[in-house]
Design a protein around this motif. Structure first.
Motif, PDB file in Angstrom:
ATOM      1  N   PRO A 170       4.431  22.235  -6.526  1.00 57.69           N
ATOM      2  CA  PRO A 170       5.357  21.097  -6.627  1.00 57.69           C
ATOM      3  C   PRO A 170       5.307  20.187  -5.404  1.00 57.69           C
ATOM      4  CG  PRO A 170       6.461  23.136  -7.212  1.00 57.69           C
ATOM      5  CD  PRO A 170       5.104  23.506  -6.693  1.00 57.69           C
ATOM      6  N   ALA A 171       5.210  20.783  -4.209  1.00 57.04           N
ATOM      7  CA  ALA A 171       5.172  19.987  -2.987  1.00 57.04           C
ATOM      8  C   ALA A 171       3.906  19.126  -2.953  1.00 57.04           C
ATOM      9  CB  ALA A 171       5.224  20.904  -1.766  1.00 57.04           C
ATOM     10  N   VAL A 172       2.764  19.733  -3.321  1.00 58.01           N
ATOM     11  CA  VAL A 172       1.500  18.986  -3.327  1.00 58.01           C
ATOM     12  C   VAL A 172       1.592  17.825  -4.311  1.00 58.01           C
ATOM     13  CG1 VAL A 172      -0.951  19.126  -3.938  1.00 58.01           C
ATOM     14  CG2 VAL A 172       0.123  20.960  -2.608  1.00 58.01           C
ATOM     15  N   LEU A 173       2.195  18.093  -5.472  1.00 59.32           N
ATOM     16  CA  LEU A 173       2.325  17.045  -6.495  1.00 59.32           C
ATOM     17  C   LEU A 173       3.183  15.887  -6.001  1.00 59.32           C
ATOM     18  CD1 LEU A 173       2.724  18.901  -9.914  1.00 59.32           C
ATOM     19  CD2 LEU A 173       0.863  17.420  -9.137  1.00 59.32           C
ATOM     20  N   SER A 174       4.336  16.205  -5.381  1.00 53.43           N
ATOM     21  CA  SER A 174       5.226  15.124  -4.970  1.00 53.43           C
ATOM     22  C   SER A 174       4.597  14.288  -3.862  1.00 53.43           C
ATOM     23  CB  SER A 174       6.589  15.673  -4.545  1.00 53.43           C
ATOM     24  OG  SER A 174       6.439  16.491  -3.409  1.00 53.43           O
ATOM     25  N   VAL A 175       3.959  14.940  -2.904  1.00 56.55           N
ATOM     26  CA  VAL A 175       3.297  14.197  -1.823  1.00 56.55           C
ATOM     27  C   VAL A 175       2.144  13.358  -2.395  1.00 56.55           C
ATOM     28  CG1 VAL A 175       1.934  14.423   0.277  1.00 56.55           C
ATOM     29  CG2 VAL A 175       3.947  15.852  -0.035  1.00 56.55           C
ATOM     30  N   GLY A 176       1.387  13.971  -3.293  1.00 58.54           N
ATOM     31  CA  GLY A 176       0.265  13.258  -3.909  1.00 58.54           C
ATOM     32  C   GLY A 176       0.728  12.015  -4.653  1.00 58.54           C
ATOM     33  N   LEU A 177       1.811  12.150  -5.400  1.00 61.19           N
ATOM     34  CA  LEU A 177       2.371  11.030  -6.165  1.00 61.19           C
ATOM     35  C   LEU A 177       2.766   9.874  -5.245  1.00 61.19           C
ATOM     36  CD1 LEU A 177       2.677  11.246  -9.252  1.00 61.19           C
ATOM     37  CD2 LEU A 177       5.157  11.389  -8.888  1.00 61.19           C
ATOM     38  N   LEU A 178       3.411  10.251  -4.129  1.00 66.89           N
ATOM     39  CA  LEU A 178       3.862   9.269  -3.148  1.00 66.89           C
ATOM     40  C   LEU A 178       2.662   8.496  -2.585  1.00 66.89           C
ATOM     41  CD1 LEU A 178       6.743   8.754  -1.981  1.00 66.89           C
ATOM     42  CD2 LEU A 178       5.949   9.943   0.073  1.00 66.89           C
ATOM     43  N   LEU A 179       1.587   9.239  -2.247  1.00 63.86           N
ATOM     44  CA  LEU A 179       0.389   8.615  -1.674  1.00 63.86           C
ATOM     45  C   LEU A 179      -0.263   7.676  -2.686  1.00 63.86           C
ATOM     46  CD1 LEU A 179      -1.228  11.557   0.326  1.00 63.86           C
ATOM     47  CD2 LEU A 179      -0.112   9.501   1.221  1.00 63.86           C
ATOM     48  N   VAL A 180      -0.316   8.089  -3.962  1.00 59.27           N
ATOM     49  CA  VAL A 180      -0.921   7.254  -5.005  1.00 59.27           C
ATOM     50  C   VAL A 180      -0.135   5.954  -5.156  1.00 59.27           C
ATOM     51  CG1 VAL A 180      -1.358   7.084  -7.493  1.00 59.27           C
ATOM     52  CG2 VAL A 180      -2.009   9.152  -6.255  1.00 59.27           C
ATOM     53  N   ALA A 181       1.213   6.078  -5.190  1.00 62.81           N
ATOM     54  CA  ALA A 181       2.049   4.881  -5.330  1.00 62.81           C
ATOM     55  C   ALA A 181       1.826   3.932  -4.162  1.00 62.81           C
ATOM     56  CB  ALA A 181       3.521   5.302  -5.412  1.00 62.81           C
ATOM     57  N   TRP A 182       1.769   4.482  -2.974  1.00 61.26           N
ATOM     58  CA  TRP A 182       1.549   3.703  -1.750  1.00 61.26           C
ATOM     59  C   TRP A 182       0.186   2.998  -1.825  1.00 61.26           C
ATOM     60  CZ3 TRP A 182       1.376   6.527   3.686  1.00 61.26           C
ATOM     61  CH2 TRP A 182       1.048   5.598   4.683  1.00 61.26           C
ATOM     62  N   GLU A 183      -0.832   3.752  -2.210  1.00 63.69           N
ATOM     63  CA  GLU A 183      -2.188   3.198  -2.306  1.00 63.69           C
ATOM     64  C   GLU A 183      -2.229   2.015  -3.280  1.00 63.69           C
ATOM     65  OE1 GLU A 183      -5.037   4.696  -0.708  1.00 63.69           O
ATOM     66  OE2 GLU A 183      -6.168   2.928  -1.360  1.00 63.69           O
ATOM     67  N   LEU A 184      -1.597   2.232  -4.451  1.00 66.69           N
ATOM     68  CA  LEU A 184      -1.605   1.180  -5.480  1.00 66.69           C
ATOM     69  C   LEU A 184      -0.891  -0.065  -4.971  1.00 66.69           C
ATOM     70  CD1 LEU A 184      -0.951   3.295  -8.708  1.00 66.69           C
ATOM     71  CD2 LEU A 184      -3.088   2.194  -7.980  1.00 66.69           C
ATOM     72  N   TYR A 185       0.270   0.146  -4.324  1.00 64.64           N
ATOM     73  CA  TYR A 185       1.041  -0.987  -3.834  1.00 64.64           C
ATOM     74  C   TYR A 185       0.243  -1.757  -2.786  1.00 64.64           C
ATOM     75  CZ  TYR A 185       4.790  -3.755  -1.801  1.00 64.64           C
ATOM     76  OH  TYR A 185       5.544  -4.802  -1.345  1.00 64.64           O
ATOM     77  N   ALA A 186      -0.356  -1.029  -1.832  1.00 73.64           N
ATOM     78  CA  ALA A 186      -1.093  -1.690  -0.749  1.00 73.64           C
ATOM     79  C   ALA A 186      -2.309  -2.441  -1.287  1.00 73.64           C
ATOM     80  CB  ALA A 186      -1.527  -0.642   0.285  1.00 73.64           C
ATOM     81  N   THR A 187      -2.910  -1.937  -2.350  1.00 73.25           N
ATOM     82  CA  THR A 187      -4.115  -2.575  -2.889  1.00 73.25           C
ATOM     83  C   THR A 187      -3.780  -3.815  -3.727  1.00 73.25           C
ATOM     84  OG1 THR A 187      -4.987  -0.349  -3.070  1.00 73.25           O
ATOM     85  CG2 THR A 187      -6.298  -2.095  -4.057  1.00 73.25           C
ATOM     86  N   TYR A 188      -2.752  -3.711  -4.584  1.00 72.07           N
ATOM     87  CA  TYR A 188      -2.538  -4.754  -5.579  1.00 72.07           C
ATOM     88  C   TYR A 188      -1.429  -5.738  -5.233  1.00 72.07           C
ATOM     89  CZ  TYR A 188      -5.740  -2.024  -8.338  1.00 72.07           C
ATOM     90  OH  TYR A 188      -6.863  -1.363  -8.770  1.00 72.07           O
ATOM     91  N   SER A 189      -0.610  -5.486  -4.198  1.00 69.09           N
ATOM     92  CA  SER A 189       0.476  -6.425  -3.913  1.00 69.09           C
ATOM     93  C   SER A 189       0.008  -7.565  -3.023  1.00 69.09           C
ATOM     94  CB  SER A 189       1.619  -5.680  -3.217  1.00 69.09           C
ATOM     95  OG  SER A 189       1.192  -5.311  -1.914  1.00 69.09           O
ATOM     96  N   GLY A 190      -1.188  -7.450  -2.444  1.00 67.65           N
ATOM     97  CA  GLY A 190      -1.700  -8.508  -1.588  1.00 67.65           C
ATOM     98  C   GLY A 190      -1.146  -8.457  -0.179  1.00 67.65           C
ATOM     99  N   ILE A 191      -0.445  -7.353   0.151  1.00 68.81           N
ATOM    100  CA  ILE A 191       0.092  -7.221   1.509  1.00 68.81           C
ATOM    101  C   ILE A 191      -1.076  -6.999   2.472  1.00 68.81           C
ATOM    102  CG2 ILE A 191       0.431  -4.711   1.479  1.00 68.81           C
ATOM    103  CD1 ILE A 191       3.194  -5.284   2.775  1.00 68.81           C
TER     104      ILE A 191
END
Lengths: 250, 271
Positions: free
Chosen positions: B20-41
């Motif tokens: 569960p811990a690996v999943l939650s951390v992984g999910l957080l990293l994926v969301a962060w990656e997607l935001y940083a890539t597609y938001s144009g920040i």
């Protein structure tokens, strides 16, 4: 011949009288019980004997005043008080270690007793791995190996379930027949007192005084069914207390 | 039975518990990656985790070089704090009035804001190891001390009575009963304070140091390299996790009865 003799022992904590007047005798090789309602101050009596507290009145051992308390008594507290971090073998040697016996020598003295106490094969186990009855046997083993003059047993089976308690009482009676320890047992269980004792001192509620001294002439090995009349008589004393002698303390 | 299978079973069990811990951390990293890539920040504002990782790899020598003094300060400071806390806890246990004399001072020491204290300690003790050790000790000392003192107090009353009836003096009672009784509390305190320890060292370095993760973060920030700041943050987090894991491991070694108690005896009871 009495080993332990108490004469008019009293104890008050602050203004609260806990023990009003306790006189009793324990002979050599005798099993004596102190029977009384909960909170009557029975454990306080043991604190006086072990020197944890000081009271008034006379306490004699072999006719001489009690001074060096640790020398005479091996004390078994209410709960088993096994140390969870020590293996059963090392719990059993605790008293000897405190006396200054080397660990190896202490282990050698204790090890042969494990079979008799129904603990063979459990020397290396931790207390948490044992059942309640086994823990109590381990606690009793720790108590008797100290080889003191007398055992003080403070409600040793109070925390056990009814079935285990009965099994332990039978086991203890059998052990006592073999060893004839001089023992003083605190209990509020009438059946336990009658089953195990040669003599019972019935105490009143706080402030505790001796209501009656009752010899138990039943033959040993004890038959658990033969004691009903005596049990009924003692229950009657406990539930309808009338001081038998002229104690006019309060 | 093959002994390795016995050893592997708890390992597999703890891996399963980590999912569960690996999943939650992984999910957080994926969301962060997607935001940083597609938001144009801009990566100079919020770098993607992949960039942080890539930069960390490129700068690994500098990161390791700066992590070593931080580890040193953490361990030495923590060791000092443990030793002093242990000695003081014993004194407090034997002379109870000491508790009333000392605890208010220690409680006040815990209310000091590190941001204000760190530069002062550097001012007084220079840019060397000393101020780091002091700050690590400051943040880890009190939780350890409180845990020990509470642990002594948690000794079963009946064990104490029994030992005294056996003829044991205060010192014997302490060594035989109070000290081992305090172990679970001590390790609980240790786990709390070890997580403060790395942060304490980094704070001290942030206020001034020749080398260390703290000063590395400060320089990276001043050079507009949030990716390197985050890389250093990752290193410090990893350090804390390793130290935390080490305390759990030590606890298992020091308290074998704790795990033994969870499994009932295998051997049949004899009546």
């Amino acid at each position: 011949m009495s080993r332990l003799e108490l004469r008019h022992v009293r104890k008050a904590f602050g203004g609260l009288d806990v023990l009003a007047d306790i006189s009793l005798n324990v002979g050599a090789g005798e099993f004596v019980s102190i029977l009384g309602p909960s909170g009557a101050g029975k454990s306080t009596l043991f604190q006086l004997l072990t020197g944890a507290e000081h009271g008034e009145g006379e306490m004699l051992f072999d006719g001489a005043p009690l001074d060096d308390h640790g020398r005479h008594f091996a004390f078994m507290p209410q709960r088993d008080a096994l140390m969870p971090w020590r293996r059963i073998l090392d719990n059993a040697t605790l008293g000897l270690e405190v006396q200054g016996v080397k660990r190896k020598a202490a282990r050698a003295r204790v090890a042969p007793l494990f079979a008799e106490f129904g603990l063979a094969g459990f020397e290396r186990h931790f207390p948490a791995q044992l059942s309640g009855g086994m823990r109590q046997r381990a606690a009793l083993l720790r108590t008797v190996v100290q080889e003191r003059d007398m055992l003080l047993l403070d409600e040793p089976f109070g925390a056990l379930d009814a079935l285990t308690r009965t099994a332990m009482q039978r086991w203890l009676e059998q052990m006592w027949r073999e060893h004839h320890w001089t023992a003083l047992l605190i209990t509020h269980d009438v059946r336990e007192a009658v089953f195990l004792s040669d003599c019972i001192y019935v105490l009143s509620a706080r402030p505790a005084r001796v209501l009656r001294e009752i010899p138990v002439p039943l033959p040993r090995p004890r038959d658990p069914t033969g004691a009903a009349a005596l049990e009924a008589e003692i229950l009657d004393i406990l539930l309808n207390p009338q001081p038998s002698k002229g104690n006019d303390h309060d | 039975m093959v002994s390795s299978s016995v050893a592997l079973r708890p390992l597999a069990g703890s891996l399963a518990k980590a999912i569960p811990a690996v999943l939650s951390v992984g999910l957080l990293l994926v969301a962060w990656e997607l935001y940083a890539t597609y938001s144009g920040i801009k990566p100079t504002i919020l770098p993607a985790p992949s960039r942080v990782f890539q930069q960390a790899m490129l700068n690994r020598e500098a990161l390791i070089d700066n992590a070593i003094p931080t580890i040193g300060a953490t361990l030495i400071g923590f060791a000092c704090s443990l030793s002093v806390a242990f000695v003081l806890s014993m004194l407090v246990d034997f002379f109870w009035p000491l508790r009333r004399a000392l605890f208010p001072v220690f409680i006040v020491s815990q209310t000091l804001p590190l941001v204000a204290i760190a530069p002062l300690v550097v001012l007084w003790f220079g840019f060397g190891l000393m101020p780091k050790i002091l700050l690590v000790a400051l943040v880890t000392f009190f939780p350890t001390l409180v845990a020990l003192v509470q642990g002594y107090e948690a000794t079963e009353v009946e064990i104490g009575q029994m030992l005294r009836a056996m003829g044991a003096g205060r010192w014997r009672v302490f060594m035989l009963a109070r000290l081992p009784s305090a172990l679970p509390y001590f390790f609980a305190g240790l786990r709390i304070s070890i997580t403060y320890a790395v942060v304490g060292a980094i704070f001290a370095e942030y206020a001034g140091a020749a080398k260390g993760l703290g000063i590395y973060m400060l320089n990276a920030k001043n050079n507009f390299r949030p990716d390197l700041v985050l890389a250093a943050v990752g290193v410090s987090a990893a350090l804390t996790l390793i130290l935390f894991g080490l305390t759990v491991f030590l606890q298992r070694l020091a308290m074998p009865w704790e795990r033994a108690g969870r499994q009932p005896a295998r051997k049949g009871a004899r009546r």
